[in-house]
Design an enzyme around this catalytic site. Structure first.
Site, PDB file in Angstrom:
ATOM      1  N   TYR A  47     -23.840  10.060  -6.448  1.00  0.00           N
ATOM      2  CA  TYR A  47     -25.009   8.992  -6.419  1.00  0.00           C
ATOM      3  C   TYR A  47     -26.230   9.692  -6.946  1.00  0.00           C
ATOM      4  CZ  TYR A  47     -22.048   5.342  -4.540  1.00  0.00           C
ATOM      5  OH  TYR A  47     -21.024   4.378  -4.255  1.00  0.00           O
TER       6      TYR A  47
ATOM      7  N   ARG B 133     -26.405  12.884   3.912  1.00  0.00           N
ATOM      8  CA  ARG B 133     -25.002  13.060   3.501  1.00  0.00           C
ATOM      9  C   ARG B 133     -24.952  13.839   2.349  1.00  0.00           C
ATOM     10  NH1 ARG B 133     -20.768   8.272   3.207  1.00  0.00           N
ATOM     11  NH2 ARG B 133     -19.081   9.265   2.168  1.00  0.00           N
TER      12      ARG B 133
ATOM     13  N   GLN C 121      -6.188  -1.615   0.536  1.00  0.00           N
ATOM     14  CA  GLN C 121      -5.975  -2.870  -0.040  1.00  0.00           C
ATOM     15  C   GLN C 121      -6.974  -4.060   0.580  1.00  0.00           C
ATOM     16  OE1 GLN C 121      -1.337  -2.007   0.592  1.00  0.00           O
ATOM     17  NE2 GLN C 121      -1.454  -4.064  -0.104  1.00  0.00           N
TER      18      GLN C 121
ATOM     19  N   HIS D 111     -17.569   9.913  -6.980  1.00  0.00           N
ATOM     20  CA  HIS D 111     -16.645   8.791  -7.466  1.00  0.00           C
ATOM     21  C   HIS D 111     -15.602   8.905  -8.704  1.00  0.00           C
ATOM     22  CE1 HIS D 111     -17.622   6.863  -3.906  1.00  0.00           C
ATOM     23  NE2 HIS D 111     -18.747   6.095  -4.408  1.00  0.00           N
TER      24      HIS D 111
ATOM     25  N   GLU E  54     -21.180  11.976  -3.161  1.00  0.00           N
ATOM     26  CA  GLU E  54     -20.230  11.254  -3.786  1.00  0.00           C
ATOM     27  C   GLU E  54     -20.759  10.760  -5.389  1.00  0.00           C
ATOM     28  OE1 GLU E  54     -19.439  11.592  -0.616  1.00  0.00           O
ATOM     29  OE2 GLU E  54     -17.933  10.331  -1.045  1.00  0.00           O
TER      30      GLU E  54
HETATM   31  P1  NAP Z   1       5.990  -7.242  -8.431  1.00  0.00           P
HETATM   32  O1  NAP Z   1       4.856  -6.260  -8.112  1.00  0.00           O
HETATM   33  O2  NAP Z   1       6.002  -8.529  -8.691  1.00  0.00           O
HETATM   34  O3  NAP Z   1       6.598  -6.541  -9.632  1.00  0.00           O
HETATM   35  C1  NAP Z   1       8.115  -6.987 -10.136  1.00  0.00           C
HETATM   36  C2  NAP Z   1       8.483  -6.326 -11.383  1.00  0.00           C
HETATM   37  O4  NAP Z   1       9.419  -6.545 -11.737  1.00  0.00           O
HETATM   38  C3  NAP Z   1       7.618  -6.447 -12.548  1.00  0.00           C
HETATM   39  O5  NAP Z   1       7.267  -5.060 -13.072  1.00  0.00           O
HETATM   40  C4  NAP Z   1       8.082  -7.659 -13.389  1.00  0.00           C
HETATM   41  O6  NAP Z   1       7.790  -6.859 -14.644  1.00  0.00           O
HETATM   42  C5  NAP Z   1       9.644  -7.367 -13.229  1.00  0.00           C
HETATM   43  N1  NAP Z   1      10.248  -8.442 -13.476  1.00  0.00           N
HETATM   44  C6  NAP Z   1       9.879  -9.742 -12.824  1.00  0.00           C
HETATM   45  N2  NAP Z   1      11.139 -10.565 -13.172  1.00  0.00           N
HETATM   46  C7  NAP Z   1      12.039  -9.939 -14.057  1.00  0.00           C
HETATM   47  C8  NAP Z   1      13.102 -10.387 -14.304  1.00  0.00           C
HETATM   48  N3  NAP Z   1      13.713 -11.763 -14.134  1.00  0.00           N
HETATM   49  N4  NAP Z   1      14.018  -9.310 -15.004  1.00  0.00           N
HETATM   50  C9  NAP Z   1      13.787  -8.026 -14.903  1.00  0.00           C
HETATM   51  N5  NAP Z   1      12.214  -7.734 -14.512  1.00  0.00           N
HETATM   52  C10 NAP Z   1      11.754  -8.454 -13.960  1.00  0.00           C
HETATM   53  O7  NAP Z   1       7.174  -7.182  -7.125  1.00  0.00           O
HETATM   54  P2  NAP Z   1       7.674  -5.936  -6.598  1.00  0.00           P
HETATM   55  O8  NAP Z   1       7.444  -4.257  -7.064  1.00  0.00           O
HETATM   56  O9  NAP Z   1       8.901  -6.413  -5.952  1.00  0.00           O
HETATM   57  O10 NAP Z   1       6.704  -5.727  -5.180  1.00  0.00           O
HETATM   58  C11 NAP Z   1       6.504  -6.895  -4.439  1.00  0.00           C
HETATM   59  C12 NAP Z   1       5.044  -6.762  -3.836  1.00  0.00           C
HETATM   60  O11 NAP Z   1       5.124  -5.590  -2.836  1.00  0.00           O
HETATM   61  C13 NAP Z   1       4.241  -6.639  -4.762  1.00  0.00           C
HETATM   62  O12 NAP Z   1       3.443  -7.687  -4.788  1.00  0.00           O
HETATM   63  C14 NAP Z   1       3.253  -5.716  -4.411  1.00  0.00           C
HETATM   64  O13 NAP Z   1       2.100  -6.040  -4.091  1.00  0.00           O
HETATM   65  C15 NAP Z   1       3.826  -5.125  -2.873  1.00  0.00           C
HETATM   66  N6  NAP Z   1       3.996  -3.700  -2.866  1.00  0.00           N
HETATM   67  C16 NAP Z   1       2.712  -3.030  -3.289  1.00  0.00           C
HETATM   68  C17 NAP Z   1       3.007  -1.797  -3.123  1.00  0.00           C
HETATM   69  C18 NAP Z   1       1.537  -0.708  -3.603  1.00  0.00           C
HETATM   70  O14 NAP Z   1       1.800   0.275  -4.039  1.00  0.00           O
HETATM   71  N7  NAP Z   1       0.489  -1.188  -3.058  1.00  0.00           N
HETATM   72  C19 NAP Z   1       3.943  -0.987  -2.907  1.00  0.00           C
HETATM   73  C20 NAP Z   1       5.221  -1.758  -2.916  1.00  0.00           C
HETATM   74  C21 NAP Z   1       5.049  -3.237  -2.871  1.00  0.00           C
HETATM   75  P3  NAP Z   1       8.275  -7.629 -16.124  1.00  0.00           P
HETATM   76  O15 NAP Z   1       8.271  -9.407 -15.747  1.00  0.00           O
HETATM   77  O16 NAP Z   1       7.047  -7.456 -17.008  1.00  0.00           O
HETATM   78  O17 NAP Z   1       9.395  -7.223 -16.475  1.00  0.00           O
HETATM   79 FE1  SF4 Z   2      -8.713  -0.486   4.825  1.00  0.00          FE
HETATM   80 FE2  SF4 Z   2      -7.361  -1.674   7.021  1.00  0.00          FE
HETATM   81 FE3  SF4 Z   2      -6.166  -0.481   4.805  1.00  0.00          FE
HETATM   82 FE4  SF4 Z   2      -7.469   1.107   6.414  1.00  0.00          FE
HETATM   83  S1  SF4 Z   2      -5.578  -0.135   7.038  1.00  0.00           S
HETATM   84  S2  SF4 Z   2      -7.268   1.261   4.505  1.00  0.00           S
HETATM   85  S3  SF4 Z   2      -9.102  -0.196   6.879  1.00  0.00           S
HETATM   86  S4  SF4 Z   2      -7.039  -2.230   4.797  1.00  0.00           S
END
Ligand code: NAP
Ligand code: SF4
Length: 675
Positions: A169, A217, A342, A255, A167
């Site tokens: 290291y 490893r 996550q 990494h 990785e």
């Molecule tokens: P979000 O992450 O809170 O993003 C919302 C987006 O909408 C932001 O880009 C924001 O940017 C915009 N926004 C907010 N208010 C607005 C308004 N009044 N008018 C226009 N744009 C506005 O919410 P999300 O995309 O709906 O996701 C929801 C949750 O699901 C997130 O917290 C995320 O953690 C989770 N999720 C995660 C993943 C991942 O890949 N890990 C994938 C899907 C969902 P601006 O305010 O700058 O415009």
């Molecule tokens: Fe990590 Fe759990 Fe997501 Fe697997 S499911 S990647 S162990 S948080």
């Protein structure tokens, strides 16, 4: 003894002085548990996994000395008290019939500290601290410290050590000219560059004696420019065997590599062919690794002769009883690791204790328990998204009589949208797991039913997990036929044009961009396509295993612009260890990402934008379709109507801001643990 379902997985492995009962290693993970100093918690974590039947576990990386620590204050075996603390862990593991090896990790130039040392003063792109080049005495000190740590690990009751040589290291840094510019006996020719790892293994063996496991490893594919050739990798493996290692484990990618190696979009068992190439080159067992997360995949890897043993790490956060359930023919009961990072790696990088999105008990075993209830209650759970599913499962497991109401005709909620995104196919397994567990636990399911207050009368407790509704961004013209919500798009029942603007660049905006940019098969399901997309070759074709032509993704299906109002780079709020993958993937497909815009209005011509507080620079983004991904608001209409019954509001219905499945599942499980 063989096993009907998984004959290779459950074959014992004879290491000479010890025989492992099966072919599963729990790979090393840095969980930050050791840094809590709560040794009962650490021992409980490992003991639970030993009880689950894994043949051998490896701890997180322990520093051999101050300069080799990943961070100032990283855990190590420095004195008698440390040895006594670790003895508490090994005793508990042995009491469960398990075995455990301690990983020794010298970070070299990856150390996040001004004390970082390395073969040469070549700064790493992932640490701000330029390392100091070691002199000959300095190198000897590092070897001696690692060997001393190995001896202490034995004193602490470990069954073995893993020497972290991959990785990117410290030991890995000596191997390649990218980081080793030395001209003395520790640099120059490959024989000189590999001298350090070989000497480390030789000295560790001398320090621990014969009847002790030493895993090395070894980086079998570096995934960096000027990495090792396959010939060098094989030469090293043979020398490591001769120096006294018992097992060679596979490391994949440094990494600093710009290729994802464990994220959910990486195909399952994407790198087992690399270990397979090493089979027969050495006489000691080989372990293969990365994106192996079900007993079926593990069995196939072994059956095809890719390795003698498989390493799984994160799957043991998701389910400590992985091996026991597989052995009992209950694979459907294994909580699947969806490789999201996550709650594990993202936490580690934020210096928080790891846990698991699908198993909030991971690393919290001493404080979060699901004991059988003395007073079974009738519990209604409204909403079968992550929060509701988690509540229903834990409450039913504890013996409550649970009824789950869901307006949709299937369970899953937002998980059903996630699993439609190319690269997020693992979410299928999570929904399947909940489906099987709800049936096993006898949860009554009222699907296709929007529960009202009258339906919930008579329950002892009601859990409202009704989720979220899309935020209305109130843009003039948004009611036009060229505007869709992300739900319309991800359900796949709305026509989307060739030129698309996405309003909102959060997790969902990125997911929608990936969904709409994509055409053809998902690379996650087709390893060759994935390798082409990320420019991955093999070290027997090109040094380090990076394709000379570079990444070559399938062109995007549409012309897409992803927008947000705040300034700066979109995607900053995505996962710490996965955000770069989403950004790179979209960038490679030509998706335009823009921050700092105002949405003025929408017309037939497209999306009218301006910039700045004084709404300057009017422009029309000429697009056919505008998709609203502007975040979420809680869906609380039911919660607000409930009276006279014990009511708990969880998940997005509780707080929609920054909601994700990790928080929803954790909140649901913790509520059910106390019901
Ligand atoms: P979000 O992450 O809170 O993003 C919302 C987006 O909408 C932001 O880009 C924001 O940017 C915009 N926004 C907010 N208010 C607005 C308004 N009044 N008018 C226009 N744009 C506005 O919410 P999300 O995309 O709906 O996701 C929801 C949750 O699901 C997130 O917290 C995320 O953690 C989770 N999720 C995660 C993943 C991942 O890949 N890990 C994938 C899907 C969902 P601006 O305010 O700058 O415009
Ligand atoms: Fe990590 Fe759990 Fe997501 Fe697997 S499911 S990647 S162990 S948080």
């Amino acid at each position: 003894m063989t096993h009907d379902l998984y004959p290779h997985l459950f074959q014992p492995l004879d290491l000479g002085h010890v025989t492992l009962p099966n072919r599963v290693l729990m790979g090393s993970m840095h969980t930050c548990l050791e840094e809590t100093g709560d040794w009962d918690r650490i021992a409980t974590y490992f003991a639970e996994r030993a009880r689950g039947g894994v043949a051998l576990m490896v701890t997180g990386g322990m520093a051999p000395n101050e300069e080799g620590a990943v961070l100032p204050g990283s855990a190590g075996l420095f004195d008698a008290q440390d040895i006594a603390n670790h003895r508490g862990v090994t005793d508990r593991v042995h009491a469960e019939g398990g075995r455990i090896a301690m990983q020794i990790l010298h970070a070299g130039r990856y150390a996040y500290s001004p004390k970082a040392v390395a073969p040469s003063p070549v700064k790493s792109p992932i640490s701000p601290f330029p390392p100091t080049a070691l002199d000959t005495a300095g190198i000897e000190k590092q070897i001696a410290d690692i060997a001393t740590t190995a001896a202490r690990a034995r004193e602490a009751g470990y069954d073995g050590i893993e020497v972290m040589g991959s990785e990117g290291y410290f030991l890995n840094q000596f191997l390649v000219t990218h980081t080793n510019k030395r001209t003395d006996e520790w640099g120059g020719s490959y024989q000189n560059r590999m001298r350090l790892p070989v000497e480390v293994v030789r000295r560790c063996r001398a320090a621990v004696g014969k009847d002790f496991i030493i895993i090395y490893r070894l980086s079998m594919i570096d995934l960096i420019p000027n990495g090792s050739t396959w010939e060098e990798v094989v030469t090293l493996a043979k020398a490591i065997e001769a120096a006294g290692a018992s097992i060679i484990n596979t490391g994949i990618g440094w990494h600093e590599a710009r290729v994802p190696t464990i994220a959910t979009s990486v195909p399952r068992r994407a790198f087992t062919h690399v270990t397979q190439r090493m089979m027969g080159e050495v006489g000691i067992p080989l372990i293969t690794s990365n994106r192996i997360n079900t007993p079926e995949v593990a069995e196939a890897v072994l059956a095809e002769g890719c390795a003698d043993m498989v390493s799984m790490a994160r799957p043991f956060l998701a389910d400590p009883a992985f091996v026991a359930k597989a052995k009992a023919g209950q694979a459907a009961r294994i909580a699947p690791c969806i490789a999201c990072n996550q709650a594990c790696l993202d936490h580690t990088f934020e210096m928080k204790v790891s846990t698991c999105l699908v198993n909030p008990r991971a690393c919290h075993e001493t404080e979060l328990q699901y004991p059988p209830t003395d007073t079974p209650r009738r519990v209604a759970v409204v909403g079968a998204g992550p929060a509701g599913l988690s509540t229903a499962l834990v409450a039913a497991e504890r013996g409550h009589d649970v009824t789950l109401f869901e307006a949709d005709t299937q369970i899953g909620g937002q998980l059903n949208m996630a699993r439609r995104i190319p690269g997020k196919e693992e979410f299928h397994g999570l929904v399947d797991y909940y489906t099987a567990e709800l049936a096993r636990l006898g949860v009554t399911q009222q699907l296709g039913m929007r529960a009202g207050a009258a339906d919930l009368a008579g329950f002892d407790a009601v859990v409202v997990a009704t989720g979220v509704q899309p935020r209305d961004p109130q843009i003039p013209g948004q009611d036009g036929p060229n505007v869709l919500s992300y739900i319309d798009v991800l359900r796949g029942d709305a026509p989307v044009g060739q030129r698309v603007a996405i309003i909102g660049a959060g997790g969902i905006g990125f997911d929608v961009a990936e969904f709409l940019a994509h055409q053809g098969e998902s690379p996650t399901e087709v390893p060759d396509l994935w390798a082409q997309e990320w420019g991955v070759s093999t070290p027997w074709e090109v040094r380090g295993g990076l394709a000379e032509a570079g990444p070559d993704p399938v062109p995007a299906a549409r012309q897409i612009t992803l927008l947000q109002r705040k300034g700066g780079k979109p995607g900053k709020g995505l996962g710490k260890t996965t955000g770069w993958i989403h950004r790179s993937s979209l960038r490679m497909k030509g998706v335009t990402m823009r921050g700092g815009v105002n949405y003025e209005r929408i017309s037939d011509a497209g999306l009218h934008l301006s910039t700045g507080e004084d709404r300057q620079n009017p422009e029309v983004l000429e697009v056919d379709t505008i998709v609203l991904c502007a975040g979420q608001l809680p869906e609380r209409s039911l919660a607000d109507r409930l009276e006279g019954v014990e009511t708990h509001v969880i998940g997005g219905a509780d707080v929609a801001t920054e909601l994700d499945a990790k928080r929803a599942i954790n909140q649901g499980a913790r509520l059910a643990a106390g019901l």
